[in-house]
Write an enzyme that holds these catalytic residues in place. Structure first.
Site, PDB file in Angstrom:
ATOM      1  N   LYS A 176      12.653   8.076  10.979  1.00  0.00           N
ATOM      2  CA  LYS A 176      13.198   6.858  10.360  1.00  0.00           C
ATOM      3  C   LYS A 176      14.505   6.457  11.046  1.00  0.00           C
ATOM      4  CE  LYS A 176      11.013   8.055   5.979  1.00  0.00           C
ATOM      5  NZ  LYS A 176      11.185   8.883   4.759  1.00  0.00           N
ATOM      6  N   GLY A 226      11.183   3.366   2.270  1.00  0.00           N
ATOM      7  CA  GLY A 226      10.265   2.838   1.244  1.00  0.00           C
ATOM      8  C   GLY A 226      10.574   1.429   0.794  1.00  0.00           C
ATOM      9  N   LEU A 249      -6.784   3.068   2.742  1.00  0.00           N
ATOM     10  CA  LEU A 249      -6.703   2.743   1.311  1.00  0.00           C
ATOM     11  C   LEU A 249      -6.314   3.983   0.514  1.00  0.00           C
ATOM     12  CD1 LEU A 249      -9.732   0.317   0.783  1.00  0.00           C
ATOM     13  CD2 LEU A 249      -7.302  -0.251   0.846  1.00  0.00           C
ATOM     14  N   GLY A 272      -2.103   1.921   0.362  1.00  0.00           N
ATOM     15  CA  GLY A 272      -3.081   0.855   0.563  1.00  0.00           C
ATOM     16  C   GLY A 272      -3.615   0.321  -0.751  1.00  0.00           C
ATOM     17  N   ALA A 273      -3.933   1.229  -1.669  1.00  0.00           N
ATOM     18  CA  ALA A 273      -4.438   0.794  -2.971  1.00  0.00           C
ATOM     19  C   ALA A 273      -3.376   0.000  -3.720  1.00  0.00           C
ATOM     20  CB  ALA A 273      -4.875   2.011  -3.789  1.00  0.00           C
ATOM     21  N   THR A 308      -2.830   5.988  -1.250  1.00  0.00           N
ATOM     22  CA  THR A 308      -1.949   5.561  -2.339  1.00  0.00           C
ATOM     23  C   THR A 308      -1.288   4.220  -2.040  1.00  0.00           C
ATOM     24  OG1 THR A 308      -1.450   7.901  -2.578  1.00  0.00           O
ATOM     25  CG2 THR A 308      -0.105   6.377  -3.843  1.00  0.00           C
ATOM     26  N   GLY A 340       4.631  17.247  -6.771  1.00  0.00           N
ATOM     27  CA  GLY A 340       4.062  16.297  -5.809  1.00  0.00           C
ATOM     28  C   GLY A 340       5.106  15.614  -4.945  1.00  0.00           C
ATOM     29  N   ASP A 397      11.056  14.003   9.452  1.00  0.00           N
ATOM     30  CA  ASP A 397      10.768  12.721   8.797  1.00  0.00           C
ATOM     31  C   ASP A 397      12.002  11.818   8.848  1.00  0.00           C
ATOM     32  OD1 ASP A 397       9.119  11.061   6.733  1.00  0.00           O
ATOM     33  OD2 ASP A 397      11.056  11.354   5.773  1.00  0.00           O
ATOM     34  N   GLU A 443       4.991  18.171   0.355  1.00  0.00           N
ATOM     35  CA  GLU A 443       3.656  18.498   0.850  1.00  0.00           C
ATOM     36  C   GLU A 443       3.439  20.010   0.775  1.00  0.00           C
ATOM     37  OE1 GLU A 443       1.635  16.115   2.116  1.00  0.00           O
ATOM     38  OE2 GLU A 443       3.075  14.469   2.094  1.00  0.00           O
TER      39      GLU A 443
END
Lengths: 438, 438
Positions: free
Chosen positions: A207, A136, A12, A16-17, A14, A189, A203, A192
């Site tokens: 993908k 995304g 939960l 997940g929320a 970012t 932000g 990364d 990282e």
């Protein structure tokens, strides 16, 4: 109206929320579209007490995601823990093994164990969906797996990492160094504290490994990807690209060739007027080239809780509707082994930036080595630095020389560069950036 | 491997022939992806003897597409005849009524009768798919109906007609008139001999009507679309847009507002750095804005036999895989009636080009009328024509005046324009182009 789809969410953070929020905010229309309500009935996360902006009342809590994955209280397990092993892998295995469907946003897990997990889904009778793992909110997995599935895909490429694209966009717009832009990205932000995974290209590689499998019907093979990051890109490369009508982008490219499928991640010079060149900031974009469709480009937010949640919830809706597609687009047994096209056989144009001491014959020596390798040059330009009043050593006296080649092979350019370096006519490390004529 | 999916195709024009070719060329991978072979077992077309570049041997021939639609020899009926009524409608009704699934590329049919046909599919137990009806090879229907289905969609807009975009792109690039570019488009086969349907915006409107329904969950209502074509765009409008940082595009826009959903098709000034502004030539693009995903843009070939076939075959694969989604994304009973936002309440900026006789007070009179309607102006510019040695009449003496307003309403601008015309301070017809800040 059928029985509700009972969803269990592990993780939960970012994303997940945002998934919980999205399922609640749009619950009425989601139920209409799915033909049944979609309810989050159980969750698992590290900290039960943390304020996530919504209530957990009426939702069963599991300390252990694997126990959640095994629970008969849920129909669908949503894995948003992250990481290629540990509880993420264990819980996804548990859910698939017990015949439950799984939705995950976990690119590392898929890139490392996608084949095993797809096999588990196939044998268990559940589905495995991972739209959120690549680019995304952009529906590229569904597009490849379903919409364009009638095509033979010849090439898939794109900007799959928003952090790198943000850094390169700022370097170009403001003439700043990589380090300065990385720092800015961290402050905003977008990067990282340890940016290695993003800026070194890993990364993007994860993908790409997933996209390659879905696009070409081959087994996932992230180990065979050629990977170069963007840390070595300097403002003078950006400036030279600009003058030449190019922009520098970190691309992930999977391409059918005569000897196999190239999978490569590296900075590339792309024509300014190409679709990919225009993608600025943290936006992602993927281009798909098929034998019948031609080229389709999808662009949008490649990260962020809400955009990623959109992809997760799209997958959840597929499950609620009962849509069943093989995780990698075809049954495991029908996937072909991945045959790697060796990077040395890669064909393309190259940009080189060398530092050449200001002495007679250096230019000629370089040009001769290129000719020896049958590399024809589009241009070779010496950029004189402004005179300085400071004392100059040999190294300072080296002038940057920019070379653009016509199409050649990686083998030829590497060999030529090696000999040029051995000849001692250049100082320090040569910069090499591949040119993609998209 | 399951039984083959037996496909019947009605209409063997450019798209139909490409569908047959695609199913044959990629039959092996299509069978692997579908889990079963996909076979064209029957066709219907006007001329049996015509050379289509492939053999019809082993394929059952029907002179009557309705008989094909009724035939028990097929599982899936593919309608590529075209036209909103006649045999296209009759055959699709027949297929759906007899419980067969239908794939169609027919936008006019869907825009006119989509609701009825979706209802027939729902009752008959078949599916109705129409990816190819909107934006050719771009998978926008699947994206809206499935991938982004968790979102509340707030706006969908795009370039949905390649003919118009080709004409506008050339007008801008070469400073030519609409008529000259239309002629060029016709010579290249990008425009029909009778181009009305395209250049007057009706083709875009049909596609928009379909997108609106799928995006907003409303009943299809093509009659409520505000439609303006591009025939009135003049080189001086293109030039003025360029100076102001805009490009002129024919857009189809569906947008949630406080009073309902706007559906409008008209030339629009869009910022040059927007995604949509960059779409050149016959390419199509659709942007989707959702509450969680943000903005996703899909672009690619909007027409052509091969690209359209890609969408048709994607839909066929969905049927072969057994994917079932309500044709309009939700059951007919769950669609909301379309509530039209009246065009007069549309809010936005406007570009006006007026011809104003060169006499004292004209400027002031225009500005006053704008002020009377609370319209604040961003700029008002008189573009003096070069002096001419030819004799000048009153009409020749009129100077073009270009006005850019800040955000106002369609009602206000129309009323102000009406009064300005009644005041007699302008000559001829005023040009009005809406500004979209995308």
């Amino acid at each position: 109206m059928q029985e509700p789809l009972r969803v269990g969410i592990a993780g939960l953070g970012t994303v997940g929320a945002s998934v919980v929020r999205m399922l609640r905010t749009n619950s009425a229309s989601i139920a209409l579209k799915a033909g049944r309500p979609v309810e989050v009935v159980a969750v698992s996360a590290r900290d039960r007490a943390r304020d996530r902006g919504f209530r957990l009342e009426g939702i069963e809590w599991f300390d252990d995601p694997v126990a959640l994955a095994h629970s008969n209280a849920i129909d669908l397990f949503v894995e948003l823990i992250g990481g290629e092993d540990g509880v993420a892998r264990a819980s996804v295995r548990a859910a698939l093994g017990s015949g439950r469907s799984v939705v995950t946003a976990n690119k590392a897990l898929l890139a490392a164990h996608g084949l095993e997990l797809a096999g588990l889904a196939e044998r268990g009778g559940g589905t495995l969906s991972f739209e959120a793992a690549v680019a995304g909110g952009i529906p590229v997995v569904k597009t490849l797996r379903e919409a364009l599935a009638g095509n033979r895909i010849d090439r898939v490429y794109g900007i799959l990492n928003g952090t790198c694209n943000y850094i390169l966009t700022r370097m170009e717009a403001e003439g700043l160094t990589f380090g300065a832009c990385l720092k800015a990205a961290q402050e905003l932000g977008y990067a990282e504290a340890d940016p290695t995974f993003d800026v070194e290209g890993w990364d993007t590689a994860h993908k790409l490994a997933i996209l390659t499998s879905v696009a070409f019907g081959t087994e996932i093979d992230r180990e065979s990807i050629f990977v170069e990051g963007i840390a070595s890109i300097e403002p003078e490369d950006i400036a030279a690209a600009d003058e030449l009508g190019y922009r520098i982008k970190l691309l992930g490219i999977a391409q059918r060739t005569e000897t196999g499928i190239e999978q490569r991640v590296h900075p590339a010079m792309v024509p300014k007027d190409s679709d990919i060149a225009r993608i600025a900031g943290v936006t992602n974009a993927v281009a798909v080239e098929g034998d019948f469709v031609g080229c389709v480009v999808l662009s949008g937010p490649g990260a962020g809780g809400h955009a990623t949640a959109s992809a997760v919830v799209g997958d959840i809706l597929d499950v609620a509707r009962g849509l069943r597609v093989a995780p990698l687009g075809r049954p495991i047994a029908a996937l072909e082994p991945y045959v790697r096209a060796q990077m040395r056989t890669h064909e393309g144009g190259y940009y080189l930036r060398l530092r050449v001491p200001d002495r007679p014959g250096a230019f000629a020596a370089i040009a001769q080595r290129m000719a020896d390798h049958n590399i024809s040059l589009d241009s070779i330009v010496q950029r004189n630095r402004p005179p300085s009043s400071a004392p100059r050593h040999l190294c300072d006296q080296a002038q940057p020389v920019t070379i653009i080649t016509h199409e050649t092979t990686e083998r030829a350019i590497r060999s030529a560069l090696g000999q040029i370096e051995a000849d001692g006519v250049v100082v320090g490390r040569a910069q090499l950036i591949r040119i993609e004529n998209l």
